[in-house]
Design a protein around this motif. Structure first.
Motif, mmCIF file in Angstrom:
data_model
loop_
_atom_site.group_PDB
_atom_site.id
_atom_site.type_symbol
_atom_site.label_atom_id
_atom_site.label_comp_id
_atom_site.label_asym_id
_atom_site.label_seq_id
_atom_site.Cartn_x
_atom_site.Cartn_y
_atom_site.Cartn_z
ATOM 1 N N ASN A 2 15.495 88.362 47.482
ATOM 2 C CA ASN A 2 14.720 87.222 48.000
ATOM 3 C C ASN A 2 14.381 86.297 46.836
ATOM 4 O O ASN A 2 13.855 86.764 45.817
ATOM 5 N N ILE A 3 14.708 85.012 47.010
ATOM 6 C CA ILE A 3 14.532 84.095 45.874
ATOM 7 C C ILE A 3 13.836 82.805 46.301
ATOM 8 O O ILE A 3 13.833 82.441 47.480
ATOM 9 N N ILE A 4 13.264 82.132 45.311
ATOM 10 C CA ILE A 4 12.711 80.788 45.522
ATOM 11 C C ILE A 4 13.601 79.808 44.755
ATOM 12 O O ILE A 4 13.973 80.087 43.612
ATOM 13 N N VAL A 64 2.071 74.910 56.430
ATOM 14 C CA VAL A 64 3.352 75.453 55.928
ATOM 15 C C VAL A 64 3.311 76.969 55.775
ATOM 16 O O VAL A 64 4.309 77.657 56.022
ATOM 17 N N ILE A 65 2.155 77.496 55.434
ATOM 18 C CA ILE A 65 2.044 78.961 55.321
ATOM 19 C C ILE A 65 2.262 79.582 56.713
ATOM 20 O O ILE A 65 2.958 80.590 56.862
ATOM 21 N N GLY A 66 1.715 78.929 57.741
ATOM 22 C CA GLY A 66 1.915 79.404 59.116
ATOM 23 C C GLY A 66 3.392 79.406 59.490
ATOM 24 O O GLY A 66 3.891 80.357 60.121
ATOM 25 N N LEU A 67 4.110 78.357 59.094
ATOM 26 C CA LEU A 67 5.545 78.274 59.415
ATOM 27 C C LEU A 67 6.321 79.402 58.748
ATOM 28 O O LEU A 67 7.193 80.033 59.359
ATOM 29 N N ILE A 68 6.007 79.650 57.484
ATOM 30 C CA ILE A 68 6.719 80.693 56.747
ATOM 31 C C ILE A 68 6.375 82.081 57.301
ATOM 32 O O ILE A 68 7.255 82.936 57.475
ATOM 33 N N ALA A 69 5.102 82.280 57.627
ATOM 34 C CA ALA A 69 4.662 83.595 58.131
ATOM 35 C C ALA A 69 5.477 83.982 59.368
ATOM 36 O O ALA A 69 5.898 85.137 59.526
ATOM 37 N N GLU A 70 5.736 82.992 60.226
ATOM 38 C CA GLU A 70 6.519 83.246 61.454
ATOM 39 C C GLU A 70 7.919 83.766 61.116
ATOM 40 O O GLU A 70 8.455 84.632 61.781
ATOM 41 N N GLN A 71 8.524 83.188 60.076
ATOM 42 C CA GLN A 71 9.922 83.500 59.736
ATOM 43 C C GLN A 71 10.083 84.851 59.055
ATOM 44 O O GLN A 71 11.146 85.454 59.108
ATOM 45 N N LEU A 72 9.032 85.300 58.371
ATOM 46 C CA LEU A 72 9.175 86.541 57.597
ATOM 47 C C LEU A 72 9.210 87.780 58.473
ATOM 48 O O LEU A 72 9.597 88.848 58.019
ATOM 49 N N PHE A 82 13.698 80.744 49.700
ATOM 50 C CA PHE A 82 12.596 79.829 49.974
ATOM 51 C C PHE A 82 12.936 78.500 49.317
ATOM 52 O O PHE A 82 13.091 78.422 48.094
ATOM 53 N N ASP A 83 13.100 77.477 50.160
ATOM 54 C CA ASP A 83 13.579 76.167 49.695
ATOM 55 C C ASP A 83 12.476 75.146 49.994
ATOM 56 O O ASP A 83 12.215 74.836 51.145
ATOM 57 N N LEU A 95 2.362 83.512 49.750
ATOM 58 C CA LEU A 95 3.702 84.115 49.864
ATOM 59 C C LEU A 95 3.681 85.559 49.351
ATOM 60 O O LEU A 95 4.261 86.452 49.978
ATOM 61 N N ASP A 96 3.000 85.772 48.232
ATOM 62 C CA ASP A 96 2.891 87.140 47.697
ATOM 63 C C ASP A 96 2.312 88.084 48.749
ATOM 64 O O ASP A 96 2.843 89.170 48.991
ATOM 65 N N SER A 97 1.202 87.649 49.380
ATOM 66 C CA SER A 97 0.557 88.535 50.356
ATOM 67 C C SER A 97 1.430 88.726 51.587
ATOM 68 O O SER A 97 1.536 89.840 52.114
ATOM 69 N N LEU A 98 2.067 87.642 52.047
ATOM 70 C CA LEU A 98 2.901 87.757 53.252
ATOM 71 C C LEU A 98 4.074 88.700 53.009
ATOM 72 O O LEU A 98 4.421 89.524 53.867
ATOM 73 N N MET A 99 4.688 88.578 51.835
ATOM 74 C CA MET A 99 5.834 89.441 51.515
ATOM 75 C C MET A 99 5.373 90.888 51.433
ATOM 76 O O MET A 99 6.053 91.790 51.941
ATOM 77 N N ALA A 100 4.226 91.125 50.804
ATOM 78 C CA ALA A 100 3.715 92.496 50.679
ATOM 79 C C ALA A 100 3.478 93.088 52.072
ATOM 80 O O ALA A 100 3.805 94.253 52.329
ATOM 81 N N LYS A 101 2.956 92.246 52.977
ATOM 82 C CA LYS A 101 2.652 92.714 54.328
ATOM 83 C C LYS A 101 3.899 93.193 55.067
ATOM 84 O O LYS A 101 3.848 94.122 55.861
#
Ligand code: AMP
Length: 214
Positions: A2-4, A64-72, A82-83, A95-101
């Protein structure tokens, strides 16, 4: 993996993300594309963000955090790209917390370096195929004379509403003020790899492949 992809507007993040999708089966998560889709489909959120985007300012972290959370939540195939996200330190923390979750980790942050003069000339000359997203540039890769996309044959070419000099000034300011601190943040975490984003698309793609072999 997974990359940014991190870099100013016009650095080529979208173009390189599409290559990684094609070549490595990765999944591109572009918050810019998600927001443009919300505008086109006329959702409430699309209406809220329209003016902000046209001006070149950043939309709120919450959106934007909401949008990303949906996709993960879904499968990440060959990995997420992540673009255009994160663009603030608050987004990076989220992002760190969402990925950890979801039990995933961020492997690498690729910073694409391009000087400002080049960004302005790239952005004011660029267009995309409205059907498949193939990118064109009046200077380096013009739309074919028959006005058909080389990838899908469509004649529906689009220029972004915020690809003008006025919005670009605001977008560059937002980048330097709010997003560029992420370079130091990811450097300190040991995740940053920088590539020269100038030059041919193939050469930049090769540099990115080089830094991804970690
Ligand atoms: P892009 O396609 O990444 O250049 O994004 C286009 C516009 O969408 C930006 O100028 C912002 O207005 C908005 N945007 C996209 N991603 C973000 C983000 N992560 N945070 C805040 N605003 C964003």
């Amino acid at each position: 993996m997974n990359i940014i992809l991190l870099g100013p507007p016009g650095a080529g993040k979208g173009t390189q993300a599409r290559r990684l999708v094609d070549e490595r089966g990765m999944i591109q998560l572009s918050t810019g594309d998600m927001l443009r889709a919300a505008r086109t489909s006329g959702t409430e959120m699309g209406k809220i963000v329209a003016d902000v985007m046209d001006r070149g300012d950043l939309v709120t972290d919450e959106i934007v955090i909401g949008l990303i959370a949906e996709q993960l939540k879904g499968d990440n195939g060959g990995g997420f790209i992540f673009d255009g996200f994160p663009r603030t330190l608050a987004q990076a923390d989220a992002l760190d917390s969402l990925m950890a979750k979801v039990g995933k980790t961020l492997d690498c942050v690729v910073e694409m370096q391009v000087d400002d003069d080049e960004l302005v000339s790239r952005i004011t000359a660029r267009s995309t195929c409205g059907n498949c997203g193939e990118g064109y540039n009046d200077l380096s890769k013009p739309i074919p004379a028959d006005e058909k996309c080389t990838n899908c044959g469509s004649s529906d070419f689009k220029r972004r509403a915020d690809d003008n000099e006025e919005s670009l000034k605001t977008r560059l300011l937002a980048y330097y003020k709010q997003t560029s601190p992420l370079i130091g943040y990811y450097y300190a975490k040991g995740d940053l790899r920088s590539v020269n984003g100038l030059g041919e698309i193939d050469d930049v793609a090769a540099s990115i492949s080089g830094v991804l072999e970690i």
